[in-house]
Design a protein around this motif. Structure first.
Motif, PDB file in Angstrom:
ATOM      1  N   ASP A   1       0.821  -1.129   0.049  1.00  0.00           N
ATOM      2  CA  ASP A   1       0.149   0.068  -0.110  1.00  0.00           C
ATOM      3  C   ASP A   1       0.955   1.293  -0.109  1.00  0.00           C
ATOM      4  O   ASP A   1       0.723   2.149  -0.526  1.00  0.00           O
ATOM      5  CB  ASP A   1      -0.974  -0.005   1.099  1.00  0.00           C
ATOM      6  CG  ASP A   1      -1.963  -1.064   1.117  1.00  0.00           C
ATOM      7  OD1 ASP A   1      -2.366  -1.392  -0.157  1.00  0.00           O
ATOM      8  OD2 ASP A   1      -2.813  -1.422   2.086  1.00  0.00           O
ATOM      9  N   GLU A   2       1.941   1.255   0.872  1.00  0.00           N
ATOM     10  CA  GLU A   2       2.776   2.435   0.942  1.00  0.00           C
ATOM     11  C   GLU A   2       3.418   2.600  -0.385  1.00  0.00           C
ATOM     12  O   GLU A   2       3.748   3.767  -0.799  1.00  0.00           O
ATOM     13  CB  GLU A   2       3.877   2.197   1.882  1.00  0.00           C
ATOM     14  CG  GLU A   2       3.366   2.365   3.534  1.00  0.00           C
ATOM     15  CD  GLU A   2       2.831   3.801   3.655  1.00  0.00           C
ATOM     16  OE1 GLU A   2       3.347   4.719   3.280  1.00  0.00           O
ATOM     17  OE2 GLU A   2       1.635   3.964   4.304  1.00  0.00           O
TER      18      GLU A   2
ATOM     19  N   LYS B   1       1.252   4.031  -3.000  1.00  0.00           N
ATOM     20  CA  LYS B   1       0.847   5.697  -2.543  1.00  0.00           C
ATOM     21  C   LYS B   1       1.981   6.642  -3.071  1.00  0.00           C
ATOM     22  O   LYS B   1       1.931   7.942  -3.438  1.00  0.00           O
ATOM     23  CB  LYS B   1       0.495   5.891  -0.924  1.00  0.00           C
ATOM     24  CG  LYS B   1      -0.539   5.289  -0.593  1.00  0.00           C
ATOM     25  CD  LYS B   1      -0.648   5.470   0.913  1.00  0.00           C
ATOM     26  CE  LYS B   1      -1.724   4.814   1.500  1.00  0.00           C
ATOM     27  NZ  LYS B   1      -1.713   4.665   3.185  1.00  0.00           N
TER      28      LYS B   1
END
Length: 440
Positions: free
Chosen positions: A332-333, A336
Motif C-alpha cells: 500500500d505504501e 501511494k
C-alpha cells in the motif's frame, strides 16, 4: 577484500562483499590492546588485564563492529566508483548459516537500480498556460477598497445600506463574545440585512450564523472562532450595537495616490487602475505558474514510461521504516509513493542533463531577493547590501531554511525550463474562469 556484482535484470542486482581475516585482524587487535591498557575491570590492576580475558569478554563485539564498518565503507565506495544509481539503500540478504566464529566472511546485498529512460515533457496536445487578468469590476472594487481604507467614518443615528456598525457578537452557550465591526455590504440576503437596517446604538439584533455573510471568512473574523468551528455553524447570536457609522470614501486625488504608491508614482485615476491591474496580474501569475507546474508534471508522468524495481522497493519500504510493516502494508505504501518516486527520477534527470543544479551563489542571491521583498512590505524599500548579506548569512546557517529556500529556487528553475521547452498554448481568462476550468 573482494567485491563482485551479479546483474539479475536491468533493475535488480546482487553485490557480494568477501572479507578476509587479513582485512580486519590488525585493526581488531589494536583496539583490544588499547582497551587492555585503559580498562578498569574489578579484580585486575589497570593495564594488567590478561589479553585472553579481554578477547573472551570483548573480542566478538569489537570484531562485529569493525567488520560492519569495513563492510559499509567498502560498499559505499564500490557504489560510487561503479557509478551505480540505486533506489533506496542496499538490502542485506539473509544468510541462515552465517558464522561469526569463522575467519572469512561473505555478505550479499540486494540492489534496486534506477531505470534508463528518456524524458518526454509533451504529449499530443499543447499544455494550457493560463494568463489570468482582472475584470473591470475587480479593479473598481479594489479602488473602492482603497478609498475606504483611507476614508473616514462619520457617526449617524440609524443604519442604512452600506454603513458600518460596531458592536459585540455573543452566544453564551458557545462561549462567543467578540467586539468587532460589521460592513453591511458583506451581509448576505435581504432577510439578514433588514435586521441591521435602521439599527441604533444600544439595539440588540438576533441573527442565525448560517448564511449570515457572503464570505465564510467574515464569519470567522466576526465571531473570532476557528475555521473548523465556523464550517456549517448554525446557531443564534446577538449583536449589541455600540456605534453606527457611514463610510466616507477618500477622494481620488493626488494626496491619495501618493499615500498608496509614493509621491508622483501615480497621477491619474487611469494610472491608478493600470497599477492595480498590473499588481493583480503579478499575484495571479503565481497561481497560474503553480497550475502550469502541475500540468507539466502530469504530462511528463503520463508520457514518460519506464519500469521500477517494484518488488525490491516494496521490500525496502517494509524493513527500513521506524516500524516494520507487513507485506500488504508495504504494498500500500509503495502504491501511494510510486507516482512521487517517478517524478523525482524524471526531475532529477532533467536537472542533471540541463545543469539546473542550485549553486550556493544562486541560493544566496535568491535569499537576498526574498529578504528585500519582505522588507519592502514594511516600507524598507532600499536596504543596504551589507544588511542583506548579514540577514542572508543568518538564514543560510539554518539547514531547514536552506532546504526550504533551495526547494523554492529549484521550483523556479524548473518552471523557467518548462516555459522554454514545453509545448504551451496561452489562454487568457478571468480569475473566476480560471477557477472553474482548473478546479472544476
Amino acid at each position: 577484500m573482494n567485491i563482485s556484482k551479479e546483474q539479475l535484470d536491468e533493475l535488480n542486482a546482487v553485490v557480494t562483499v568477501d572479507i578476509a581475516k587479513a582485512d580486519y585482524s590488525d585493526k581488531v587487535e589494536k583496539i583490544l590492546k588499547d582497551y587492555r591498557k585503559t580498562a578498569n575491570i574489578p579484580g585486575f590492576r589497570k593495564g594488567h588485564v590478561p589479553m585472553g580475558f579481554v578477547k573472551k569478554q570483548y573480542g566478538k563485539a569489537v570484531l562485529v563492529d569493525e567488520v560492519n564498518k569495513l563492510l559499509q565503507d567498502a560498499l559505499n565506495k564500490y557504489l560510487t566508483e561503479e557509478k551505480l544509481d540505486v533506489l533506496g539503500n542496499p538490502l542485506p540478504k539473509e544468510q541462515e548459516d552465517f558464522n561469526w566464529d569463522a575467519d572469512d566472511y561473505s555478505f550479499q546485498f540486494e540492489l534496486g537500480l534506477a531505470p534508463d529512460f528518456e524524458v518526454n515533457i509533451n504529449g499530443k496536445e499543447a499544455i494550457t498556460h493560463y494568463k489570468i487578468v482582472p475584470t473591470e469590476e475587480m479593479i473598481d472594487n479594489q479602488v473602492t477598497t482603497m478609498q475606504k481604507q483611507y476614508g473616514k467614518l462619520i457617526a449617524k443615528d440609524a443604519a442604512e445600506a452600506g454603513d458600518v456598525l460596531s458592536g459585540t457578537f455573543a452566544n453564551e452557550e458557545e462561549a462567543i463574545e467578540n467586539t468587532t465591526t460589521v460592513e453591511l455590504d458583506k451581509i448576505k440576503g435581504k432577510k439578514n440585512l433588514d435586521k441591521f437596517i435602521g439599527a441604533k446604538v444600544g439595539d440588540v439584533i438576533t441573527v442565525k450564523t448560517k448564511g449570515l455573510f457572503e464570505d465564510d471568512h467574515d464569519l470567522i473574523a466576526a465571531l473570532k472562532i476557528d475555521h473548523d468551528k465556523a464550517h456549517d455553524l448554525n446557531i443564534e447570536v446577538t449583536f449589541t450595537v455600540t456605534e453606527v457609522n457611514t463610510q466616507e470614501l477618500a477622494e481620488l486625488d493626488q494626496e491619495l495616490f501618493d499615500k498608496l504608491y509614493g509621491p508622483g508614482t501615480v497621477k491619474t485615476v487611469s494610472e491608478l487602475k493600470d497599477k492595480i491591474k498590473a499588481d493583480a496580474e503579478r499575484q495571479f501569475e503565481q497561481q497560474s505558474d503553480q497550475q502550469l507546474l502541475n500540468a507539466v508534471t502530469e504530462s511528463m508522468l503520463e508520457n514518460t514510461k519506464f519500469e521500477l524495481p517494484a518488488e525490491f522497493l516494496k521490500k525496502w519500504i517494509q524493513v527500513t521504516g521506524e516500524n516494520a510493516l507487513s507485506e500488504d502494508e508495504a504494498k500500500d505504501e509503495y502504491e501511494k509513493s510510486e507516482k512521487g518516486l517517478r517524478y523525482q527520477l524524471i526531475e532529477g534527470k532533467i536537472i542533471n542533463e540541463n545543469n539546473l543544479q542550485v549553486t550556493f551563489d544562486e541560493l544566496k542571491a535568491f535569499a537576498k531577493d526574498l529578504i528585500k521583498s519582505q522588507m519592502a512590505q514594511f516600507g524598507q524599500m532600499s536596504p543596504e547590501d551589507k544588511e542583506l548579506e548579514d540577514i542572508a548569512a543568518r538564514i543560510l546557517s539554518n539547514q531547514d531554511e536552506v532546504k526550504r529556500i533551495s526547494e523554492q529556487l529549484m521550483s523556479q528553475k524548473m518552471l523557467t525550463f518548462y516555459k522554454e521547452n514545453a509545448k504551451l498554448k496561452t489562454k487568457e481568462v478571468t480569475f473566476d474562469e480560471f477557477v472553474k476550468e482548473v478546479y472544476k
